[in-house]
Design a protein around this motif. Structure first.
Motif, PDB file in Angstrom:
ATOM      1  N   ASN A 223       1.005  -1.225   0.025  1.00 19.81           N
ATOM      2  CA  ASN A 223       0.154  -0.097  -0.113  1.00 19.81           C
ATOM      3  C   ASN A 223       0.941   1.228  -0.178  1.00 19.81           C
ATOM      4  O   ASN A 223       0.591   2.366  -0.863  1.00 19.81           O
ATOM      5  CB  ASN A 223      -0.795   0.011   1.224  1.00 19.81           C
ATOM      6  N   GLN A 224       1.964   1.124   0.738  1.00 23.55           N
ATOM      7  CA  GLN A 224       2.757   2.293   0.799  1.00 23.55           C
ATOM      8  C   GLN A 224       3.286   2.606  -0.446  1.00 23.55           C
ATOM      9  O   GLN A 224       3.546   3.851  -1.307  1.00 23.55           O
ATOM     10  CB  GLN A 224       3.919   1.999   1.599  1.00 23.55           C
ATOM     11  N   ALA A 225       3.995   1.455  -1.285  1.00 24.75           N
ATOM     12  CA  ALA A 225       4.416   1.545  -2.664  1.00 24.75           C
ATOM     13  C   ALA A 225       3.284   2.406  -3.537  1.00 24.75           C
ATOM     14  O   ALA A 225       3.688   3.145  -4.314  1.00 24.75           O
ATOM     15  CB  ALA A 225       4.981   0.241  -3.023  1.00 24.75           C
ATOM     16  N   LYS A 226       2.114   1.714  -3.543  1.00 26.04           N
ATOM     17  CA  LYS A 226       1.001   2.474  -4.441  1.00 26.04           C
ATOM     18  C   LYS A 226       0.890   3.932  -4.148  1.00 26.04           C
ATOM     19  O   LYS A 226       0.359   4.435  -5.278  1.00 26.04           O
ATOM     20  CB  LYS A 226      -0.382   1.521  -4.138  1.00 26.04           C
ATOM     21  N   ALA A 227       1.308   4.264  -2.966  1.00 24.58           N
ATOM     22  CA  ALA A 227       1.132   5.728  -2.669  1.00 24.58           C
ATOM     23  C   ALA A 227       2.205   6.642  -2.970  1.00 24.58           C
ATOM     24  O   ALA A 227       2.076   7.599  -3.252  1.00 24.58           O
ATOM     25  CB  ALA A 227       0.744   5.825  -1.006  1.00 24.58           C
ATOM     26  N   GLU A 228       3.264   5.669  -3.582  1.00 31.15           N
ATOM     27  CA  GLU A 228       4.638   6.846  -3.683  1.00 31.15           C
ATOM     28  C   GLU A 228       4.393   7.208  -5.304  1.00 31.15           C
ATOM     29  O   GLU A 228       3.757   6.421  -6.141  1.00 31.15           O
ATOM     30  CB  GLU A 228       5.698   5.826  -3.530  1.00 31.15           C
ATOM     31  N   ASP A 290      13.048  -2.737 -24.005  1.00 32.53           N
ATOM     32  CA  ASP A 290      13.164  -4.052 -23.466  1.00 32.53           C
ATOM     33  C   ASP A 290      12.074  -4.386 -22.465  1.00 32.53           C
ATOM     34  O   ASP A 290      11.835  -3.359 -21.479  1.00 32.53           O
ATOM     35  CB  ASP A 290      14.448  -4.413 -22.897  1.00 32.53           C
ATOM     36  N   VAL A 291      10.982  -5.302 -22.608  1.00 32.21           N
ATOM     37  CA  VAL A 291      10.227  -5.713 -21.525  1.00 32.21           C
ATOM     38  C   VAL A 291      10.690  -6.610 -20.935  1.00 32.21           C
ATOM     39  O   VAL A 291      10.962  -7.824 -21.206  1.00 32.21           O
ATOM     40  CB  VAL A 291       8.807  -6.071 -22.248  1.00 32.21           C
ATOM     41  N   ILE A 292      10.923  -6.440 -19.671  1.00 33.20           N
ATOM     42  CA  ILE A 292      11.432  -7.572 -18.608  1.00 33.20           C
ATOM     43  C   ILE A 292      10.559  -8.040 -17.500  1.00 33.20           C
ATOM     44  O   ILE A 292       9.612  -7.256 -17.219  1.00 33.20           O
ATOM     45  CB  ILE A 292      12.459  -6.722 -17.678  1.00 33.20           C
ATOM     46  N   GLY A 293      10.266  -9.187 -17.459  1.00 27.38           N
ATOM     47  CA  GLY A 293       9.448 -10.059 -16.856  1.00 27.38           C
ATOM     48  C   GLY A 293      10.092 -10.278 -15.185  1.00 27.38           C
ATOM     49  O   GLY A 293      11.081 -10.864 -15.364  1.00 27.38           O
ATOM     50  N   VAL A 294       9.556  -9.990 -14.080  1.00 25.60           N
ATOM     51  CA  VAL A 294      10.184 -10.007 -12.876  1.00 25.60           C
ATOM     52  C   VAL A 294       9.248 -10.872 -11.961  1.00 25.60           C
ATOM     53  O   VAL A 294       8.020 -10.749 -12.032  1.00 25.60           O
ATOM     54  CB  VAL A 294      10.403  -8.941 -12.228  1.00 25.60           C
ATOM     55  N   LYS A 295       9.773 -11.845 -11.144  1.00 27.33           N
ATOM     56  CA  LYS A 295       9.066 -12.612 -10.023  1.00 27.33           C
ATOM     57  C   LYS A 295       9.689 -12.808  -8.807  1.00 27.33           C
ATOM     58  O   LYS A 295      10.840 -13.099  -8.994  1.00 27.33           O
ATOM     59  CB  LYS A 295       8.555 -14.029 -10.702  1.00 27.33           C
ATOM     60  N   ASN A 296       8.892 -12.507  -7.663  1.00 27.53           N
ATOM     61  CA  ASN A 296       9.497 -12.653  -6.469  1.00 27.53           C
ATOM     62  C   ASN A 296       9.379 -14.074  -6.108  1.00 27.53           C
ATOM     63  O   ASN A 296       8.411 -14.813  -5.729  1.00 27.53           O
ATOM     64  CB  ASN A 296       8.943 -11.702  -5.386  1.00 27.53           C
ATOM     65  N   PHE A 320       5.813  -1.321 -13.648  1.00 33.75           N
ATOM     66  CA  PHE A 320       4.492  -1.258 -13.737  1.00 33.75           C
ATOM     67  C   PHE A 320       3.914  -2.520 -12.841  1.00 33.75           C
ATOM     68  O   PHE A 320       4.290  -3.721 -12.960  1.00 33.75           O
ATOM     69  CB  PHE A 320       4.131  -1.701 -15.103  1.00 33.75           C
ATOM     70  N   LYS A 321       2.927  -2.562 -12.173  1.00 32.39           N
ATOM     71  CA  LYS A 321       2.318  -1.526 -11.603  1.00 32.39           C
ATOM     72  C   LYS A 321       2.651  -0.930 -10.013  1.00 32.39           C
ATOM     73  O   LYS A 321       2.189  -0.284  -9.464  1.00 32.39           O
ATOM     74  CB  LYS A 321       0.772  -2.054 -11.253  1.00 32.39           C
ATOM     75  N   LYS A 322       3.754  -1.900  -9.692  1.00 34.48           N
ATOM     76  CA  LYS A 322       4.281  -1.346  -8.295  1.00 34.48           C
ATOM     77  C   LYS A 322       5.767  -1.790  -8.107  1.00 34.48           C
ATOM     78  O   LYS A 322       6.274  -2.498  -8.896  1.00 34.48           O
ATOM     79  CB  LYS A 322       3.357  -2.569  -7.352  1.00 34.48           C
ATOM     80  N   SER A 323       6.194  -1.395  -7.111  1.00 38.52           N
ATOM     81  CA  SER A 323       7.746  -1.451  -6.826  1.00 38.52           C
ATOM     82  C   SER A 323       7.847  -2.514  -5.686  1.00 38.52           C
ATOM     83  O   SER A 323       9.208  -2.860  -5.749  1.00 38.52           O
ATOM     84  CB  SER A 323       8.421  -0.207  -6.694  1.00 38.52           C
ATOM     85  N   TYR A 324       6.749  -2.801  -4.902  1.00 35.69           N
ATOM     86  CA  TYR A 324       7.053  -3.608  -3.885  1.00 35.69           C
ATOM     87  C   TYR A 324       6.302  -5.254  -4.255  1.00 35.69           C
ATOM     88  O   TYR A 324       5.206  -4.946  -4.885  1.00 35.69           O
ATOM     89  CB  TYR A 324       6.425  -3.507  -2.588  1.00 35.69           C
ATOM     90  N   ALA A 326       4.883  -9.022  -3.218  1.00 32.53           N
ATOM     91  CA  ALA A 326       4.794  -9.788  -2.213  1.00 32.53           C
ATOM     92  C   ALA A 326       5.437 -11.323  -2.686  1.00 32.53           C
ATOM     93  O   ALA A 326       5.695 -11.465  -4.108  1.00 32.53           O
ATOM     94  CB  ALA A 326       3.248 -10.075  -2.008  1.00 32.53           C
ATOM     95  N   PRO A 327       5.767 -12.263  -1.964  1.00 28.61           N
ATOM     96  CA  PRO A 327       5.920 -13.350  -2.466  1.00 28.61           C
ATOM     97  C   PRO A 327       5.126 -14.204  -3.419  1.00 28.61           C
ATOM     98  O   PRO A 327       3.827 -14.291  -3.217  1.00 28.61           O
ATOM     99  CB  PRO A 327       6.094 -14.429  -1.134  1.00 28.61           C
ATOM    100  N   GLY A 328       5.798 -14.667  -4.305  1.00 34.17           N
ATOM    101  CA  GLY A 328       4.902 -15.278  -5.660  1.00 34.17           C
ATOM    102  C   GLY A 328       4.419 -14.205  -6.633  1.00 34.17           C
ATOM    103  O   GLY A 328       3.902 -14.531  -7.791  1.00 34.17           O
ATOM    104  N   GLU A 329       4.582 -12.933  -6.328  1.00 34.94           N
ATOM    105  CA  GLU A 329       3.855 -11.987  -7.270  1.00 34.94           C
ATOM    106  C   GLU A 329       4.744 -11.579  -8.378  1.00 34.94           C
ATOM    107  O   GLU A 329       6.054 -11.702  -8.608  1.00 34.94           O
ATOM    108  CB  GLU A 329       3.743 -10.452  -6.367  1.00 34.94           C
ATOM    109  N   GLU A 330       4.423 -11.207  -9.638  1.00 35.56           N
ATOM    110  CA  GLU A 330       5.289 -11.066 -10.804  1.00 35.56           C
ATOM    111  C   GLU A 330       4.717  -9.470 -11.389  1.00 35.56           C
ATOM    112  O   GLU A 330       3.847  -8.835 -10.810  1.00 35.56           O
ATOM    113  CB  GLU A 330       4.609 -11.907 -11.953  1.00 35.56           C
ATOM    114  N   MET A 331       5.582  -8.815 -12.118  1.00 30.79           N
ATOM    115  CA  MET A 331       5.407  -7.550 -12.518  1.00 30.79           C
ATOM    116  C   MET A 331       6.283  -7.446 -13.961  1.00 30.79           C
ATOM    117  O   MET A 331       7.172  -8.207 -14.208  1.00 30.79           O
ATOM    118  CB  MET A 331       6.105  -6.571 -11.523  1.00 30.79           C
ATOM    119  N   GLU A 332       6.054  -6.449 -14.634  1.00 34.11           N
ATOM    120  CA  GLU A 332       6.915  -6.019 -15.749  1.00 34.11           C
ATOM    121  C   GLU A 332       7.477  -4.948 -15.327  1.00 34.11           C
ATOM    122  O   GLU A 332       6.839  -3.871 -14.634  1.00 34.11           O
ATOM    123  CB  GLU A 332       5.874  -5.783 -16.916  1.00 34.11           C
TER     124      GLU A 332
END
Length: 359
Positions: A223-228, A290-296, A320-324, A326-332
């Motif tokens: 939630n803090q990351a979303k507010a940044e 470059d579009v990078i896929g990231v997974k925690n 996109f969409k967050k910088s934090y 959670a375990p198992g989450e993915e992002m671009e």
């Protein structure tokens, strides 16, 4: 001259019966007119009222007055006995004995050891701020009382009860409903109470508590990351936004085409401790995206920062969409590169020119 009121009741209850059962309130007799005594003559006192003719002698009438007065005194005694009996019944009731026992328990500082799903009674100072400290990491409380002021902080509860009515509380460790205990607070005229309450928790409850606290911290970080808000300092900010916004929306920027040819050195371009890979490359006239896929894959929240992916040819990095994560989450994340950067570097002259200088 004196005026006497003639009034009485039909039936009276003897005082000897008061100890066994409450007296029955007697019915009230009709009122008898006032009698004014003057020279042993009966004189009416109400305007327009003339007493009927009677053969009753004055002495007999005066005896009737005395009898009515005696009945009035008995009636008042019956009422007093009735009130006393009611008070004794209340004092001997289970509720009154319960409150009296609670008062005797009172100490300014108390400690309780209790099992889950059990109940305790605690006398507290009425109208004052009392403290209940528990072994919970984060205390949750439920009550039907709307009058008292209640605050919680960590495993502590602060409560001020404005009146003498008992207050019932149900408390438990946050995220562990099986740790519930019931507390009845009895307000009395005494200083505030500080009570230490230790609730027995088995290993399973403790694991539930740890997992819940971990989840709450992760949600708070997200939630803090979303507010940044990510500040943009590059002078070509508008250009960067125009290029990367369509990519985040699943589209192509104008003038760009999709390419699957990604050099090996650019497959994992970021310096981060979680898995990531370049999955797509968009080619433009002078830029590359470059579009990078990231997974925690860790068991804790991981923060992805733009500077992890900066390099000499990088113009900008966007998340996109967050910088934090959670375990198992993915992002671009998107890396905007200068397509001609290394060509321009190679074109630069490497040998310094010879100048005469000052001779």
């Amino acid at each position: 001259m004196k005026i006497k009121l003639l009034a009485a009741t039909l039936a009276m209850v003897g005082s000897s019966a008061f100890a066994q059962e409450p007296p029955t309130q007697p019915a009230q007799l009709p009122q008898i007119p006032y009698l004014q005594e003057s020279n042993n003559q009966r004189i009416p006192v109400d305007d327009g009222y003339t007493p009927p003719a009677s053969n009753v002698q004055d002495d007999e009438l005066f005896n009737q007055v005395d009898e009515i007065r005696r009945q009035q005194e008995q009636y008042q005694a019956a009422l007093a006995a009735r009130e006393q009996y009611a008070a004794e019944q209340i004092a001997n009731s289970p509720g009154a004995k319960f409150l009296e026992q609670a008062r005797k328990m009172y100490k300014p500082s108390m400690a309780f050891d209790i099992e889950p799903k059990q109940s305790i009674v605690i006398p507290v100072g009425q109208g004052l701020l009392n403290t209940l400290s528990t072994n919970f990491t984060e205390l949750k409380v439920k009550t039907s009382d709307a009058r008292s002021v209640i605050e919680t902080e960590g495993g502590h509860l602060y409560i001020s009860i404005p009146d003498s009515n008992p207050v019932g509380l149900v408390i438990h460790e946050a995220g562990v409903k099986s740790s519930q205990v019931s507390i009845t607070l009895i307000p009395i005229d005494a200083p505030p109470v500080i009570a230490d309450i230790t609730v027995s928790m088995d290993d399973g409850m403790k694991r539930e508590s740890v997992a819940y606290q971990k989840k709450m911290k992760e949600e708070e970080a997200i939630n803090q990351a979303k507010a940044e808000r990510v500040p943009y300092s590059d002078k070509h900010t508008k250009r960067i936004i125009d290029l990367l916004t369509p990519v985040a929306q699943g589209d192509f920027p104008r003038g760009f085409t999709l390419s699957g040819d990604i050099p090996e050195d650019y497959r994992t371009p970021c310096r981060m401790a979680i898995p990531h890979k370049a999955a797509q490359r968009l080619l433009g006239g002078s830029e590359i995206i470059d579009v990078i896929g990231v997974k925690n894959t860790t068991d804790s929240t991981y923060m992805v920062r733009e500077e992890m992916c900066l390099n000499d040819d990088v113009i900008a990095v966007a998340l996109f969409k967050k910088s934090y994560l959670a375990p198992g989450e993915e992002m671009e994340l998107y890396i905007l590169r200068d397509k001609l950067y290394y060509e321009n570097v190679q074109r630069k002259a490497r040998r310094p020119r010879v100048t005469w200088g000052d001779e």
